[in-house]
Design a protein around this motif. Structure first.
Motif, short mmCIF file in Angstrom:
data_model
loop_
_atom_site.label_atom_id
_atom_site.label_comp_id
_atom_site.label_asym_id
_atom_site.label_seq_id
_atom_site.Cartn_x
_atom_site.Cartn_y
_atom_site.Cartn_z
N ASP A 160 0.82 -1.21 0.00
CA ASP A 160 0.00 0.00 0.00
C ASP A 160 0.85 1.26 0.00
OD1 ASP A 160 1.02 -0.54 2.47
OD2 ASP A 160 -0.87 -0.37 3.56
N GLY A 161 1.95 1.21 -0.74
CA GLY A 161 2.80 2.39 -0.85
C GLY A 161 2.26 3.43 -1.81
N PHE A 162 1.34 3.01 -2.70
CA PHE A 162 0.67 3.95 -3.60
C PHE A 162 -0.75 4.19 -3.10
CE2 PHE A 162 3.18 2.34 -7.59
CZ PHE A 162 4.36 2.83 -7.02
N LYS A 163 -1.22 5.43 -3.28
CA LYS A 163 -2.59 5.75 -2.90
C LYS A 163 -3.56 5.00 -3.78
CE LYS A 163 -3.38 10.11 -2.31
NZ LYS A 163 -3.65 11.54 -2.61
N GLU A 164 -3.25 4.92 -5.09
CA GLU A 164 -4.09 4.23 -6.05
C GLU A 164 -3.21 3.34 -6.93
OE1 GLU A 164 -5.93 7.33 -8.25
OE2 GLU A 164 -7.30 7.94 -6.62
N ASP A 165 -3.81 2.25 -7.44
CA ASP A 165 -3.07 1.39 -8.36
C ASP A 165 -2.65 2.20 -9.59
OD1 ASP A 165 -3.31 -0.72 -6.73
OD2 ASP A 165 -5.00 -1.65 -7.80
N VAL A 166 -1.48 1.88 -10.09
CA VAL A 166 -0.94 2.59 -11.24
C VAL A 166 -0.97 1.65 -12.43
CG1 VAL A 166 1.08 3.72 -12.22
CG2 VAL A 166 0.52 4.03 -9.79
N LYS A 167 -1.68 2.05 -13.48
CA LYS A 167 -1.80 1.20 -14.67
C LYS A 167 -0.67 1.46 -15.67
CE LYS A 167 -5.66 -0.47 -13.15
NZ LYS A 167 -5.67 -1.84 -12.62
N GLY A 168 -0.22 2.70 -15.74
CA GLY A 168 0.82 3.03 -16.72
C GLY A 168 2.22 2.83 -16.15
#
Length: 877
Positions: free
Chosen positions: A666-674
């Motif tokens: 959970d190091g990113f606030k939102e999943d990153v697609k790119g």
């Protein structure tokens, strides 16, 4: 290392069908395993680098080490490098198996280098002194070989006798199985425990004394005694160990001498001399000089005792000053042992080198006792009258005779000499010992010292005899009894009454030595000069003047002692020839060869076609290769497995930056697609603290480089062609970060510098930690080390625990609350940015002080409550 997986709340990838869920979960499990191997690899890598730094430090030659150190460091580094290879193999199965072969080849070479084999050089147990010359040194030791040379090639008198050889010593040891047991006992000697050293020494000496002499060896010894052909002959037994009385290793006063011994006690006396090889003073001396125990066979000279009327020592040149060729003679009544032991005040004569050998200067000491032979056996010390004590122990004619002897012997050997001599009652002069004289080179360009008017106010004492040149500062520690030696602290100034040889045990710890008695020709003075420890002997009332804890500067050149630390005098006392005292020793040579397979780094450019496993030539190469490829493997996991969830993402903060992230959870606030992650999407508490420190104050570029700093970089590039800035690729300059909400592991390589930061920061205070590792640089060794110490001093000022080994710095803080940990990580972030290229100015004290003031001032601003959170809008707790 605390596991981060207890902090992972779950993985967020969701797919539309069940089979996809299964495949994704399998990849998550595989990723966890790979990351576990990566963490273990990083841990082993840090340990291996620290071990290499230990070896580099030892190669400076200023610290004591022996074979135990070398073997231990080889074992430790091999274990950790093997662990690195194994974990890389787990991380990328069967992809780097060639590393095992490279590792095996290096290990074989190291095994060969650290294997010690004893060799026997002759099959004669006894050799007559009249047969002995310098060519027999390997059989009889240098001391007896020198006497044999004089006896056979001059008309000078040398006592009759013989030598019990290295062959006899080895056979005696083999007959009693002593070598393996002594080797086992010596394993504790290189530890810091003084008590353990004394205990081991006592056990070993008792083993030797109680051992049985082989019958054939005993017969040969007694036959040689009878062949001298003098009824009721009494003898002395003198040590003549291999390596003793050489230019670099005198072993002065380290072994026993048995005087006035009857026929019946020759064998027991021989065993006592052999056992003295393992007294604490001798063990310590060998350890300090890097001499292998296995290479020191104890030969023993057995010679007619000379019952001396007067005796002493002469130097054919001044050992304190290479520009002074005066002959120096020290003498006392009775046996010369009291002179070399430093237990009596002596008469001193300074004589010109050319006939008729004018006495330039003389000082007659008050000699209150003398050593004489007993009527039966052994020796005793007797009091003498004040009248006799003040009378010169030599006539002018005898002084001239000694000066002529000095020139004759120096002509024979072609170098300055240290000679022990004795006059019999009938006036005949005997040579008892002769060895090369080590001389200290006077510094020709001495820095200015403080003005005399200032020094006069600080002077505590003046006078005595300069026994070893130089100057030093330390706190006084008075030795009144043997037990005090056990408590002597490193870096202290040793003050004692007599210049006894056993004080040499403390030589590697002492900053300087002051005694009330002794002379410049005694054993302790010899050893002090070998170890470059400033020494003033024969300073009246020294034990009363100085008290434990007094801070003093000792100027052995000027024969003065001052209150406090006077840098100008200490600097003026430095010699141009000062090098690490372990250098050129046998153990040092072994470590140097061992280090050639461990320390060099030749594999530097990850993008070069030559950056492959089979081109690793050292263990350092292997660690570098594995570290680079482990990062690649972990960051390529998502791409290789078509698993977007764990693909690396490049940071975007305005423009794309060379910061690459893998989200562990959970190091990113939102999943990153790119392929990009925006700074606003990062919620890792420890990373954002680092980021805030990194960007808090703009870096103004590298510091202005002085001429020496620039030349340092040119020299380093010239001596290591692999340090070529053109070789540093974009990949090598990237920063790789693994993140979860409460965890961050950053691997950064900026130019030639390697830095790692790992942190766990959350609400559970007992699990919080932050570790920092920093190593490398483009400047020379000295500047790199100083930068590591410079950074350590700043980090310690702000609450970090640090450890510096050579140019490697480790810092840590743990078990603090979340706010404190965030503050500490801001400091690390700031230093990551602003410590670049500081190594180039590290010998400019003014620049160093200026930059330390700037850096600490900046840090105070960053962590102050007013500025708290000035760039921390992205930290979410």
């Amino acid at each position: 290392m605390i596991s981060i997986f207890s902090h992972l709340k779950g993985l967020f990838t969701k797919t539309k069908d069940k089979s996809s869920d299964v495949d994704a979960e399998a990849l998550r499990v595989l990723f966890r395993a790979r990351y576990h191997n990566f963490k273990r690899l990083l841990s082993a890598n840090a340990k291996a680098l620290f071990i290499m730094s230990d070896i580099e430090k030892a190669l400076r030659g200023n610290d004591v080490f022996g074979m135990t150190f070398i073997k231990a460091k080889c074992t430790e580094v091999l274990v950790n490098v093997y662990s690195i290879i194994k974990n890389l193999d787990e991380l990328a199965p069967n992809k780097y198996t060639a590393l095992y072969d490279v590792f095996s080849d290096v290990k074989k070479q190291l095994d060969i280098l650290i294997e010690i084999k004893s060799t026997v050089k002759t099959d004669r147990a006894v050799i007559g002194l009249s047969e002995t010359t310098l060519e027999f040194s390997d059989h009889v030791g240098s001391k007896m070989a020198n006497l044999g040379e004089i006896k056979s090639k001059t008309n000078l008198l040398v006592p009759d006798g013989f030598v019990i050889t290295s062959y006899a010593y080895n056979k005696f040891f083999a007959h009693n199985g002593l070598e393996s047991e002594i080797g086992r006992q010596l394993q504790v000697v290189e530890e810091d425990s003084v008590d353990a050293m004394y205990a081991a020494s006592s056990r070993i000496q008792q083993l030797i004394i109680n051992a049985v002499m082989p019958e054939d060896i005993e017969r040969e010894i007694m036959r040689a005694y009878n062949d001298i052909g003098k009824e009721g002959l009494k003898v002395c037994l003198r040590s003549s160990a291999l390596a003793e009385d050489s230019m670099r290793t005198s072993f002065a006063g380290q072994y026993s001498t048995k005087l006035n011994i009857t026929k019946d006690n020759i064998i027991d006396s021989y065993k006592e001399v052999v056992a003295s090889k393992y007294n604490v003073t001798a063990i310590t001396y060998r350890l300090h000089k890097g001499i292998l125990d296995e290479e020191v066979a104890m030969c023993v000279g057995c010679m007619e005792i000379i019952d001396a009327r007067s005796g002493g020592v002469l130097y054919t040149a001044n050992p304190m000053d290479s520009q002074d060729d005066s002959i120096i003679i020290d003498s006392a009544w009775g046996l010369p042992k009291s002179v070399v032991d430093g237990t009596v005040e002596t008469d001193e004569f300074i004589v010109s080198r050319t006939a008729p050998f004018e006495i330039v200067k003389q000082r007659i000491g008050l000699k209150d006792n003398k050593l004489v032979c007993n009527d039966g056996e052994g020796i005793r010390r007797i009091k003498i009258s004040e009248e006799e004590g003040y009378r010169s122990s030599l006539t002018d004619d005898e002084v001239v005779k000694l000066a002529a002897l000095a020139i004759e012997l120096e002509t024979l050997y072609g170098l300055p000499l240290d000679v022990e001599w004795a006059f019999r009652l009938d006036g005949s002069l005997y040579v008892l010992q002769c060895r090369p004289l080590k001389r200290n080179h006077r510094r020709l360009n001495r820095p200015d010292v403080a003005p005399d008017i200032l020094l006069a106010e600080l002077k505590i004492a003046e006078g005595g005899i300069g026994a070893s040149p130089g100057a030093a500062f330390g706190e006084v520690f008075v030795i009144r009894k043997n037990a005090d030696m056990l408590m002597f602290p490193p870096g202290a100034v040793l003050v004692t009454r007599q210049a006894l040889p056993q004080v040499a045990t403390l030589m590697s710890k002492a900053a300087a030595i002051i005694t009330e008695q002794g002379s410049a020709v005694g054993h302790l003075a010899n050893v002090a000069r070998e170890f470059r420890v400033p020494a003033i002997f024969a300073l009246p009332a020294a034990m009363e003047i100085f008290k434990n804890g007094d801070s003093i500067t000792v100027d052995a050149d000027g024969l003065k002692i001052y209150r406090g630390k006077i840098d100008s005098i200490i600097e003026s006392g430095l010699r141009d020839d000062e090098i690490g005292f372990m250098k050129d020793s046998p153990v040092y040579d072994i470590l140097k060869n061992v280090a050639s397979y461990i320390v060099p780094l030749t594999l530097l450019n990850p993008d070069d076609v030559s950056f492959i496993a089979k081109n690793c030539k050292s263990l350092h190469d292997i660690t570098r290769f594995c570290h680079e490829n482990s990062v690649k493997e972990l960051f390529n996991f998502g791409k290789d497995h078509f698993f977007s969830e764990r693909s690396s993402k490049r940071l975007k903060c305005g423009a794309a930056m060379n910061w690459w992230f893998i989200n562990l959870d959970d190091g990113f606030k939102e999943d990153v697609k790119g392929k990009y992650v925006h700074i606003e999407n990062l919620v890792s508490v420890p990373f954002l603290a680092l980021w805030e420190g990194f960007n808090a104050i703009s870096w103004q570029g590298p510091p202005p480089v002085d001429g020496k700093g620039f030349m340092s970089i040119l020299h380093e590039a010239a001596t290591n062609t692999n340090l070529d800035p053109a070789m540093m690729s974009n990949y090598a300059d990237k920063n790789y970060i693994l993140v979860s909400r409460h965890f961050c592991s950053l691997s950064s390589r900026l130019g030639f510098h390697l830095a790692n930061v790992e942190a766990l920061v959350g609400e559970r205070q007992g699990e919080n930690y932050a570790s920092f590792f920093f190593k490398g640089g483009a400047a020379d060794y000295t500047r790199r080390v100083r930068r590591a110490m410079f950074l350590a001093s700043i980090l310690e000022e702000f609450g970090f625990t640090t450890q510096v080994r050579e140019d490697a710095l480790s810092a840590r803080v743990d078990k603090e609350d979340e706010d404190y940990m965030v503050r500490q990580l801001k400091i690390l972030g700031y230093l990551l940015m602003h410590s670049r290229q500081l190594d180039m100015i590290m010998t400019n004290n003014r620049s160093v002080a200026s930059y330390k003031e700037k850096l600490t001032g900046d840090i105070q601003k960053i962590i102050s409550p007013i500025n708290s959170g000035m760039n921390s809008g992205f930290i979410k707790r």
